[in-house]
Design an enzyme around this catalytic site. Sequence first.
Site, PDB file in Angstrom:
ATOM      1  N   GLU A  57      63.643 111.587 100.170  1.00 15.51           N
ATOM      2  CA  GLU A  57      65.045 111.963  99.955  1.00 15.51           C
ATOM      3  C   GLU A  57      65.833 110.847  99.284  1.00 15.51           C
ATOM      4  OE1 GLU A  57      66.827 114.373  99.556  1.00 15.51           O
ATOM      5  OE2 GLU A  57      64.996 115.432 100.039  1.00 15.51           O
TER       6      GLU A  57
HETATM    7  C1  LIG Z   1      55.415 112.573 102.976  1.00 13.52           C
HETATM    8  C2  LIG Z   1      56.300 112.777 101.799  1.00 13.52           C
HETATM    9  C3  LIG Z   1      57.063 113.938 101.713  1.00 13.52           C
HETATM   10  C4  LIG Z   1      57.861 114.157 100.587  1.00 13.52           C
HETATM   11  N1  LIG Z   1      58.545 115.350 100.463  1.00 13.52           N
HETATM   12  C5  LIG Z   1      59.111 115.670  99.267  1.00 13.52           C
HETATM   13  C6  LIG Z   1      59.602 116.984  99.003  1.00 13.52           C
HETATM   14  O1  LIG Z   1      59.604 117.849  99.873  1.00 13.52           O
HETATM   15  N2  LIG Z   1      60.064 117.252  97.764  1.00 13.52           N
HETATM   16  C7  LIG Z   1      60.087 116.329  96.772  1.00 13.52           C
HETATM   17  O2  LIG Z   1      60.484 116.654  95.665  1.00 13.52           O
HETATM   18  N3  LIG Z   1      59.651 115.067  96.989  1.00 13.52           N
HETATM   19  C8  LIG Z   1      59.159 114.717  98.202  1.00 13.52           C
HETATM   20  N4  LIG Z   1      58.684 113.454  98.425  1.00 13.52           N
HETATM   21  C9  LIG Z   1      58.814 112.456  97.383  1.00 13.52           C
HETATM   22  C10 LIG Z   1      59.820 111.360  97.727  1.00 13.52           C
HETATM   23  O3  LIG Z   1      61.123 111.861  97.714  1.00 13.52           O
HETATM   24  C11 LIG Z   1      59.580 110.206  96.732  1.00 13.52           C
HETATM   25  O4  LIG Z   1      58.342 109.634  97.071  1.00 13.52           O
HETATM   26  C12 LIG Z   1      60.688 109.169  96.758  1.00 13.52           C
HETATM   27  O5  LIG Z   1      61.887 109.714  96.293  1.00 13.52           O
HETATM   28  C13 LIG Z   1      60.339 107.939  95.929  1.00 13.52           C
HETATM   29  O6  LIG Z   1      59.808 108.290  94.684  1.00 13.52           O
HETATM   30  P1  LIG Z   1      58.436 107.636  94.198  1.00 13.52           P
HETATM   31  O7  LIG Z   1      57.444 107.820  95.300  1.00 13.52           O
HETATM   32  O8  LIG Z   1      58.089 108.187  92.886  1.00 13.52           O
HETATM   33  O9  LIG Z   1      58.724 106.102  94.094  1.00 13.52           O
HETATM   34  P2  LIG Z   1      59.336 105.359  92.802  1.00 13.52           P
HETATM   35  O10 LIG Z   1      60.471 106.144  92.276  1.00 13.52           O
HETATM   36  O11 LIG Z   1      58.243 105.021  91.885  1.00 13.52           O
HETATM   37  O12 LIG Z   1      59.915 104.026  93.450  1.00 13.52           O
HETATM   38  C14 LIG Z   1      59.078 102.903  93.770  1.00 13.52           C
HETATM   39  C15 LIG Z   1      59.941 101.785  94.338  1.00 13.52           C
HETATM   40  O13 LIG Z   1      60.880 101.354  93.343  1.00 13.52           O
HETATM   41  C16 LIG Z   1      62.188 101.403  93.868  1.00 13.52           C
HETATM   42  N5  LIG Z   1      63.114 101.782  92.802  1.00 13.52           N
HETATM   43  C17 LIG Z   1      62.994 102.777  91.894  1.00 13.52           C
HETATM   44  N6  LIG Z   1      64.056 102.820  91.098  1.00 13.52           N
HETATM   45  C18 LIG Z   1      64.889 101.844  91.513  1.00 13.52           C
HETATM   46  C19 LIG Z   1      66.170 101.402  91.092  1.00 13.52           C
HETATM   47  N7  LIG Z   1      66.840 101.981  90.103  1.00 13.52           N
HETATM   48  N8  LIG Z   1      66.723 100.367  91.753  1.00 13.52           N
HETATM   49  C20 LIG Z   1      66.090  99.768  92.774  1.00 13.52           C
HETATM   50  N9  LIG Z   1      64.879 100.157  93.220  1.00 13.52           N
HETATM   51  C21 LIG Z   1      64.288 101.180  92.584  1.00 13.52           C
HETATM   52  C22 LIG Z   1      62.149 102.453  94.963  1.00 13.52           C
HETATM   53  O14 LIG Z   1      63.194 102.265  95.906  1.00 13.52           O
HETATM   54  C23 LIG Z   1      60.761 102.209  95.547  1.00 13.52           C
HETATM   55  O15 LIG Z   1      60.816 101.177  96.492  1.00 13.52           O
HETATM   56  C24 LIG Z   1      57.926 113.188  99.566  1.00 13.52           C
HETATM   57  C25 LIG Z   1      57.184 112.008  99.687  1.00 13.52           C
HETATM   58  C26 LIG Z   1      56.371 111.798 100.759  1.00 13.52           C
HETATM   59  C27 LIG Z   1      55.529 110.549 100.813  1.00 13.52           C
END
Ligand SMILES: Cc1cc2nc3c(=O)[nH]c(=O)nc-3n(C[C@H](O)[C@H](O)[C@H](O)COP(=O)(O)OP(=O)(O)OC[C@H]3O[C@@H](n4cnc5c(N)ncnc54)[C@H](O)[C@@H]3O)c2cc1C
Length: 598
Positions: A443
């Site tokens: 989220e």
């Molecule tokens: C168990 C689980 C359930 C989930 N359920 C859903 C769901 O129902 N629907 C859905 O759509 N998604 C879902 N997700 C996805 C989840 O919302 C994302 O994993 C999350 O938003 C982070 O995206 P990412 O994993 O691509 O990480 P990335 O976006 O690659 O981020 C990696 C790191 O970089 C940091 N970062 C990125 N951009 C910035 C910035 N501008 N400034 C500072 N730091 C930054 C982040 O904080 C993080 O620490 C789920 C994930 C999991 C693991």
Amino acid sequence: MPSYTPPLRDMQFVMHEVLKVTDDLKLCPQHADTDADTINAVLEEGGKFASEVAFPLNISGDEEGCTLDKTTHEVTAPKGFKEAYAQYVQGGWAALSCDPAYGGQGLPFVVNQCFYEMLNSANQAWTMYPGLSHGAYEALQAHGTDAQKALYLPKLTSGEWTGTMCLTEPHCGTDLGLLRTKAEPLADGSYAITGNKIFISAGEHDMAENIVHLVLARLPDAPVGSKGISLFAVPKFHVSADGTLGKRNGIYCGGLEHKMGIHGNATAQMVLEGAIGTLVGQPNKGLAAMFVMMNAARLGVGNQSLGLTEVAYQNALAYAKDRIQMRSLSGTKAKDKPADPIIVHPDVRKMLLTAKAYAEGGRALGIFCGVLLDKEHSHPDEKVRADSGEMLALLTPIVKAFLTDNGHISTNACMQVFGGHGFIKEWGMEQYVRDNRINMIYEGTNTIQSLDLLGRKVLGNNGATLKKFGRLVAALVEEEGVNEKMAEFITPIAILGDQVTKLTTELGFKGFQNADEVGAAAVDYLRVAGHLVFGYFWARMAQVALREIAAGNTDQFYLAKVQTARFYFAKLFPETATLMRTMRTGSKALMDTDAALA
Ligand SMILES: Cc1cc2nc3c(=O)[nH]c(=O)nc-3n(C[C@H](O)[C@H](O)[C@H](O)COP(=O)(O)OP(=O)(O)OC[C@H]3O[C@@H](n4cnc5c(N)ncnc54)[C@H](O)[C@@H]3O)c2cc1C
């Protein structure tokens, strides 16, 4: 094996004695008749459902997890999940705060907030199946066409169908502007959607007869970035105009993630192969429409950690009274035993009180937000609706990130109370730590929440909404400023309120010159803001409790409240001083580090 008792007394204290929620609800015509007895009766029954139906499936669901049949693409939830969900639907729980126009019971959101806290304590993984449906319901209610509302809302209200949010793709989570899923317009006005989504919670399961996926995708010729994203409703089974189910749509589960926690919830890789969907809201305005669901989900995620904090605390407390180990430093306490119960040791108390203070502070904030949501939706005065929505927008990232970070601190502390036994599965404590961990990530990670708070919600409007919250603090300071008994609670929030104002101006100025200054400060800032908010609610709770005690009420509940407030202000709140110091060191120690990170 852990146990769980719904914290009904504390919920009633916050709702009826501190916040007096029915005073606000009475002003909303649709809730004018909802009195305290009705709320208490519903929550008592809700607590029974949580503790007797959902809770017994928590450990078994964690151990068993979900299974995918790779040939049929069907996912089976852990044993008992489907039957518990049927009971939930039959009991009308899905409809609790939904609109009567779609078959809902029309009860206030604040009731749902408390009900969901209990469900989350009982079984976060199970609760995510119905929990996400609420967000889908709200997004469709706000942005759906009449036809979409007629087709989907009654079924989401009854709980016969569940909902999902399909945003994330393998190459993009935070930066949704990068998403690639495509939506091709068809002659009949619908769209054929193709792409790959990952990490979709409750994306596929056998608990409901249909699933409504809310999918973000790009129309042909859509502008690049987040301005070219549209939202679509894509059912698992096609639905005809009269609501009957047809064949399977071209959306299926291609794989399930193996993960650290919430094993009972299916985290699905969803494949869309020309899946037929309908547009929700305006073309290219999908992110705004999805934000209705995301905001609901952000409050919901904070509530997940609140639930876990409470259940972890209850079990750690019971263990600390029972486990005997060493003698108290200040002299033997349990003379009849070979050692004292570990609750005599100061640091064990600190761990327990940390979880208790974060649970009760989080509950007060969660209930406050529930009432804001009710006022935003149902208050007859447009200005009150707008003000409530504005305050809720400010508090949403705090609920999401502060409560989930506190959940991390608290579940870890409660596991630590069990010593080595906390690390052993049998006691159930390590599951709370694992389940809570995702709440800080999904989220929008907590970093993203902090940027939303500081960048958009505070600096973005020159601190105007923050000042409105500051006025609530100032009013309490004014009211209690000369009451010596309240000084230990009032002085810290009065000082912090002034410090936050000054700090915000400073950060705004520095951020204007170098935007990385905002990024460097944001996470610490959110924690400070979280303490200002918690400090305000803890002071209000202490105020009510002290008045009861002064009036001769000997119920130990009130004394416990004052003692916990004292602990909170003495041991947790002061971390704000360190956080303000680290913020003031600025971005240099992070950004001038190319050699260190080479
Ligand atoms: C168990 C689980 C359930 C989930 N359920 C859903 C769901 O129902 N629907 C859905 O759509 N998604 C879902 N997700 C996805 C989840 O919302 C994302 O994993 C999350 O938003 C982070 O995206 P990412 O994993 O691509 O990480 P990335 O976006 O690659 O981020 C990696 C790191 O970089 C940091 N970062 C990125 N951009 C910035 C910035 N501008 N400034 C500072 N730091 C930054 C982040 O904080 C993080 O620490 C789920 C994930 C999991 C693991």
